[in-house]
Design a protein around this motif. Structure first.
Motif, PDB file in Angstrom:
ATOM      1  N   SER A   1       8.351   3.012  -0.889  1.00 44.29           N
ATOM      2  CA  SER A   1       7.113   2.323  -1.278  1.00 44.29           C
ATOM      3  C   SER A   1       7.107   0.937  -0.640  1.00 44.29           C
ATOM      4  O   SER A   1       8.139   0.484  -0.115  1.00 44.29           O
ATOM      5  CB  SER A   1       7.034   2.170  -2.806  1.00 44.29           C
ATOM      6  N   GLY A   2       5.975   0.285  -0.733  1.00 41.64           N
ATOM      7  CA  GLY A   2       5.912  -1.094  -0.268  1.00 41.64           C
ATOM      8  C   GLY A   2       6.838  -1.982  -1.082  1.00 41.64           C
ATOM      9  O   GLY A   2       7.525  -2.858  -0.546  1.00 41.64           O
ATOM     10  N   GLN A   3       6.856  -1.748  -2.391  1.00 41.66           N
ATOM     11  CA  GLN A   3       7.743  -2.530  -3.251  1.00 41.66           C
ATOM     12  C   GLN A   3       9.197  -2.346  -2.816  1.00 41.66           C
ATOM     13  O   GLN A   3       9.971  -3.304  -2.788  1.00 41.66           O
ATOM     14  CB  GLN A   3       7.614  -2.086  -4.715  1.00 41.66           C
TER      15      GLN A   3
ATOM     16  N   ILE B   1       9.978  -4.378   0.249  1.00 37.56           N
ATOM     17  CA  ILE B   1      10.165  -5.804  -0.039  1.00 37.56           C
ATOM     18  C   ILE B   1      11.545  -6.026  -0.669  1.00 37.56           C
ATOM     19  O   ILE B   1      12.312  -6.891  -0.247  1.00 37.56           O
ATOM     20  CB  ILE B   1       9.053  -6.303  -0.993  1.00 37.56           C
TER      21      ILE B   1
ATOM     22  N   TYR C   1       0.467 -10.745  -3.156  1.00 40.33           N
ATOM     23  CA  TYR C   1       0.169  -9.581  -3.994  1.00 40.33           C
ATOM     24  C   TYR C   1       0.887  -9.745  -5.349  1.00 40.33           C
ATOM     25  O   TYR C   1       2.080 -10.090  -5.372  1.00 40.33           O
ATOM     26  CB  TYR C   1       0.637  -8.320  -3.261  1.00 40.33           C
TER      27      TYR C   1
ATOM     28  N   GLU D   1       2.403 -13.342   3.289  1.00 48.23           N
ATOM     29  CA  GLU D   1       1.547 -12.194   3.645  1.00 48.23           C
ATOM     30  C   GLU D   1       0.533 -12.653   4.684  1.00 48.23           C
ATOM     31  O   GLU D   1      -0.050 -13.731   4.538  1.00 48.23           O
ATOM     32  CB  GLU D   1       0.779 -11.681   2.408  1.00 48.23           C
TER      33      GLU D   1
ATOM     34  N   ASN E   1      -3.254 -10.476  -0.472  1.00 51.96           N
ATOM     35  CA  ASN E   1      -4.014  -9.636  -1.384  1.00 51.96           C
ATOM     36  C   ASN E   1      -4.017 -10.333  -2.747  1.00 51.96           C
ATOM     37  O   ASN E   1      -2.940 -10.616  -3.271  1.00 51.96           O
ATOM     38  CB  ASN E   1      -3.296  -8.273  -1.468  1.00 51.96           C
TER      39      ASN E   1
ATOM     40  N   ASP F   1       4.724  -9.760   4.897  1.00 51.43           N
ATOM     41  CA  ASP F   1       4.100  -8.522   4.435  1.00 51.43           C
ATOM     42  C   ASP F   1       2.736  -8.456   5.116  1.00 51.43           C
ATOM     43  O   ASP F   1       1.848  -9.252   4.822  1.00 51.43           O
ATOM     44  CB  ASP F   1       3.964  -8.551   2.909  1.00 51.43           C
TER      45      ASP F   1
ATOM     46  N   THR G   1       0.681  -5.764   5.259  1.00 53.08           N
ATOM     47  CA  THR G   1      -0.013  -4.562   4.794  1.00 53.08           C
ATOM     48  C   THR G   1      -1.517  -4.628   5.047  1.00 53.08           C
ATOM     49  O   THR G   1      -2.113  -3.680   5.568  1.00 53.08           O
ATOM     50  CB  THR G   1       0.230  -4.384   3.272  1.00 53.08           C
TER      51      THR G   1
ATOM     52  N   SER H   1       3.296  -1.927   3.038  1.00 51.45           N
ATOM     53  CA  SER H   1       3.092  -0.806   2.149  1.00 51.45           C
ATOM     54  C   SER H   1       2.343   0.202   3.012  1.00 51.45           C
ATOM     55  O   SER H   1       1.180  -0.014   3.356  1.00 51.45           O
ATOM     56  CB  SER H   1       2.243  -1.198   0.938  1.00 51.45           C
TER      57      SER H   1
ATOM     58  N   SER I   1       1.430   2.952   2.062  1.00 48.64           N
ATOM     59  CA  SER I   1       0.495   3.658   1.174  1.00 48.64           C
ATOM     60  C   SER I   1      -0.956   3.281   1.490  1.00 48.64           C
ATOM     61  O   SER I   1      -1.869   4.005   1.111  1.00 48.64           O
ATOM     62  CB  SER I   1       0.749   3.269  -0.287  1.00 48.64           C
ATOM     63  N   LYS I   2      -1.147   2.137   2.147  1.00 46.73           N
ATOM     64  CA  LYS I   2      -2.495   1.581   2.348  1.00 46.73           C
ATOM     65  C   LYS I   2      -3.080   2.076   3.661  1.00 46.73           C
ATOM     66  O   LYS I   2      -3.111   3.256   3.898  1.00 46.73           O
ATOM     67  CB  LYS I   2      -2.441   0.055   2.243  1.00 46.73           C
TER      68      LYS I   2
ATOM     69  N   ILE J   1       2.643   7.428  -1.191  1.00 44.64           N
ATOM     70  CA  ILE J   1       3.224   6.103  -1.405  1.00 44.64           C
ATOM     71  C   ILE J   1       4.379   5.963  -0.412  1.00 44.64           C
ATOM     72  O   ILE J   1       5.176   6.896  -0.251  1.00 44.64           O
ATOM     73  CB  ILE J   1       3.766   5.957  -2.850  1.00 44.64           C
ATOM     74  N   GLY J   2       4.444   4.822   0.232  1.00 44.73           N
ATOM     75  CA  GLY J   2       5.543   4.589   1.175  1.00 44.73           C
ATOM     76  C   GLY J   2       5.581   3.134   1.601  1.00 44.73           C
ATOM     77  O   GLY J   2       4.664   2.360   1.316  1.00 44.73           O
TER      78      GLY J   2
ATOM     79  N   ILE K   1      -5.506  -0.052  -2.425  1.00 46.33           N
ATOM     80  CA  ILE K   1      -6.342  -0.554  -1.323  1.00 46.33           C
ATOM     81  C   ILE K   1      -6.041   0.295  -0.103  1.00 46.33           C
ATOM     82  O   ILE K   1      -5.037   1.009  -0.062  1.00 46.33           O
ATOM     83  CB  ILE K   1      -6.074  -2.057  -1.019  1.00 46.33           C
TER      84      ILE K   1
HETATM   85  C1  LIG Z   1       0.186  -6.553   0.127  1.00 42.81           C
HETATM   86  C2  LIG Z   1       0.937  -5.504  -0.625  1.00 42.81           C
HETATM   87  N1  LIG Z   1       2.257  -5.397  -0.464  1.00 42.81           N
HETATM   88  C3  LIG Z   1       2.992  -4.486  -1.118  1.00 42.81           C
HETATM   89  C4  LIG Z   1       2.392  -3.610  -1.997  1.00 42.81           C
HETATM   90  C5  LIG Z   1       3.239  -2.618  -2.729  1.00 42.81           C
HETATM   91  O1  LIG Z   1       3.109  -1.387  -2.086  1.00 42.81           O
HETATM   92  P1  LIG Z   1       3.355   0.007  -2.830  1.00 42.81           P
HETATM   93  O2  LIG Z   1       2.249   0.186  -3.794  1.00 42.81           O
HETATM   94  O3  LIG Z   1       3.365   0.980  -1.703  1.00 42.81           O
HETATM   95  O4  LIG Z   1       4.679  -0.094  -3.503  1.00 42.81           O
HETATM   96  C6  LIG Z   1       1.017  -3.662  -2.186  1.00 42.81           C
HETATM   97  C7  LIG Z   1       0.356  -2.748  -3.126  1.00 42.81           C
HETATM   98  O5  LIG Z   1      -0.794  -2.896  -3.442  1.00 42.81           O
HETATM   99  C8  LIG Z   1       0.267  -4.636  -1.485  1.00 42.81           C
HETATM  100  O6  LIG Z   1      -1.056  -4.740  -1.638  1.00 42.81           O
END
Ligand SMILES: Cc1ncc(COP(=O)(O)O)c(C=O)c1O
Length: 433
Positions: free
Chosen positions: A89-91, A94, A115, A159, A163, A188, A190, A210, A212-213, A222-223, A375
Motif C-alpha cells: 500500500s502507499g502507507q 511510506i 495526506y 508531497e 492531498n 510522496d 502520488t 500510493s 492505488s491511485k 491497493i498498492g 482518489i
Molecule cells: C498522497 C497519499 N499518499 C499515501 C496514501 C496512502 O496510500 P494507500 O491508501 O495506498 O495506503 C494516500 C491515500 O490516500 C495518499 O493520498
C-alpha cells in the motif's frame, strides 16, 4: 532541472514497455501473474547463492516476485530513478522508506501539508516506534529549516501536490535544503504521478507512490511503490546512515559498496521489506501494470476534466473557495506552471459557503459522483473531510490544517465533464437550500 538517464524512449512508450520481460517458457506478451510463494533451487549451491543475494534468481516472493519486479522497474523508469519496488500500500511504502532510513531516536523533518493518513502514521505508529517527525512550514526560510536539523535527522519528507489542499511545494528549494543538511529528500508524488512531475529531476532522492491511485487508475487495487533516485551520496553522509555504508557482517561489503547508486533500494528490498513483509499480491500488480499502460492518456483527460470542473465551481455562489492550482487565480498557480506544466492533478477541493450543513446536503444529493474515500479513480469521487479523514482531529487542529467545516475533496474522474458538472450542480443546489 536535471536530465535523467533511461529516457531514450518517450513516456508513452515506456509506460507500456519499461521493465517488461517476455516469459522465457511461453513467450507470453503480457507480463504473467507469477502467483508463487517461492522458487525451486536447482541444487544446494543455488540455494546458498540465492540467500546470499549472489544469484539473479529469486528465493521467496515476500520481497522478490517477477510480476512485482516488472512494476517496480517500470515505475522507477517513469520516475527516472535507478531502482524501484512495489509494496502492499502507499502507507506501507511510506513506513518502509522511513524504517529503511531511520531508527528509534531519529528525527524526520516534514512539510506541514500532507495526506492525513501520513500525519496519522507520523503521530501514531512512528512515534510509538521512537521516530519523531517535526513539521516546518513549506515556505520557512532556509535558515529556519537548517536550524531544525540535528545529528539524528534522517530525511526531509514532503508531497509534490499535497492531498487535499494542493499547495504545490517548491521541490528544488527543498532538495537544496535537504542536501545542505546532508539528508535525502523523500517525496510522496502520488497526486502528481510521474506523468505530471518527476521529483528526481528537481533533486528529490526517494519517490513514493500510493499506486492505488492514478498509477492503477481503476480503483480496484491497493498498492504502493518506492523509487530510488540513485544520486544521494550515502558514503559522504555515512555518519547518519551507518547501516548503508558499513559492513553488515564480517566478509560482506556495505550496501553502498555492493550496490552503488542503488544502495538505498537494495537495503529496502533485502532488509526492510524482507523483515517487515509488506508484500503486494502479484494479482494486484497485474492490474496495476494494466493501469500504468494508459497513464498518460488518462491523466490528460483527468486534467482537462479537472480544469473544466474547477473553472465552473469557481463561478458558483455556493462555493466560497476552490483549491486547484490549475486555475490562474490559485496562489500556487505559478509554482504549478513550473513543476506541473502538463497540469496540476485531478484533486479539486472546495469550501462550501454553508459549512458542514451545506456539505451534508451536497454529499447526500449526489447521484453520479460517489461519496467515498479514495482518489485517482476513473469515477469522480467526493468526500467531506472534517467528518471523515480528519475526524480524529480537534476542531482547532482541523482549522490549523486548513480543514474548514465546509471542505469537500473531489477526485475528478474520466466521465464527461458535462455530466460531472450536472451532478455537482445538483449537489450545490441542495447545499444552497
Ligand atoms: C498522497 C497519499 N499518499 C499515501 C496514501 C496512502 O496510500 P494507500 O491508501 O495506498 O495506503 C494516500 C491515500 O490516500 C495518499 O493520498
Amino acid at each position: 532541472m536535471t536530465e535523467l538517464s533511461g529516457d531514450a524512449q518517450d513516456f508513452e512508450t515506456r509506460q507500456i514497455h519499461a521493465g517488461a520481460v517476455v516469459d522465457a517458457q511461453t513467450n507470453a506478451r503480457v507480463t504473467p501473474i507469477y502467483q508463487t510463494a517461492g522458487y525451486v533451487f536447482s541444487d544446494f549451491d543455488d540455494g546458498e547463492e540465492r540467500f546470499a543475494g549472489q544469484s539473479s534468481f529469486r528465493a521467496y516472493s515476500r520481497n522478490e516476485n517477477p510480476t512485482n519486479a516488472v512494476a517496480g522497474q517500470r515505475i522507477a523508469n517513469l520516475e527516472g530513478g535507478v531502482d524501484g519496488i512495489v509494496v502492499s500500500s502507499g502507507q506501507a511504502a511510506i513506513a518502509a522508506t522511513l524504517f529503511a532510513l531511520a531508527q528509534a531516536g531519529d528525527h524526520i523533518l516534514a512539510t506541514r501539508s500532507l495526506y492525513e493518513g501520513t500525519r496519522e502514521m507520523f503521530r501514531g505508529a512512528l512515534r510509538r516506534q521512537g521516530l519523531e517527525v517535526e513539521y516546518v512550514a513549506d515556505d520557512a526560510s532556509e535558515d529556519e529549516w537548517a536550524s531544525r536539523v540535528t545529528a539524528r535527522t534522517k530525511a526531509i519528507y514532503t508531497e509534490t501536490i499535497p492531498n487535499p489542499l494542493n499547495q504545490v511545494v517548491d521541490l528544488e528549494r527543498l532538495a537544496r535544503i535537504a542536501h545542505t543538511a546532508g539528508v535525502p529528500l523523500v517525496v510522496d508524488s502520488t497526486v502528481a504521478t510521474p506523468y505530471l512531475c518527476r521529483p528526481i529531476e528537481w533533486g528529490a532522492d526517494i519517490v513514493i507512490h500510493s499506486t492505488s491511485k492514478w498509477l492503477a487508475g481503476h480503483g480496484s487495487v491497493i498498492g504502493g511503490a518506492v523509487v530510488d533516485g540513485g544520486r544521494f551520496d550515502w558514503e559522504a553522509n555515512g555518519e547518519r546512515f551507518p547501516h548503508l555504508v558499513t559492513s553488515p557482517r564480517p566478509g560482506v561489503a556495505s550496501f553502498a559498496e555492493r550496490f552503488g547508486a542503488g544502495a538505498f533500494l537494495a537495503y529496502l528490498r533485502t532488509v526492510t521489506v524482507l523483515e517487515y513483509g509488506p508484500t503486494v499480491p502479484p494479482t494486484s500488480t497485474f492490474l496495476l501494470l494494466h493501469g500504468i499502460e494508459t497513464l498518460s492518456l488518462r491523466m490528460d483527460k483527468h486534467i482537462a476534466n479537472s480544469l473544466a470542473v474547477a473553472e465552473w465551481l469557481a463561478e458558483q455562489p455556493e462555493v466560497a473557495a476552490v483549491a486547484y492550482p490549475g486555475l490562474p487565480s490559485d496562489p500556487f498557480h505559478e509554482r504549478a506552471e513550473r513543476y506541473l506544466p502538463r497540469g496540476a492533478g485531478a484533486v479539486v477541493t472546495i469550501d462550501l459557503a454553508g459549512g458542514r450543513d451545506a456539505a451534508r446536503r451536497f454529499i447526500d444529493a449526489l447521484e453520479l459522483v460517489s461519496p467515498m474515500t479514495h482518489i485517482g479513480d476513473v469515477r469522480t469521487l467526493a468526500i467531506h473531510l472534517g467528518s471523515t479523514i480528519h475526524a480524529k482531529l480537534t476542531e482547532e487542529e482541523r482549522l490549523d490544517a486548513g480543514i474548514t467545516p465546509g471542505l469537500i475533496r473531489l477526485s475528478i474522474g474520466l466521465e464527461s465533464s458535462r455530466d460531472i458538472i450536472a451532478d455537482l450542480q445538483r449537489g450545490l443546489t441542495a447545499a444552497g437550500r
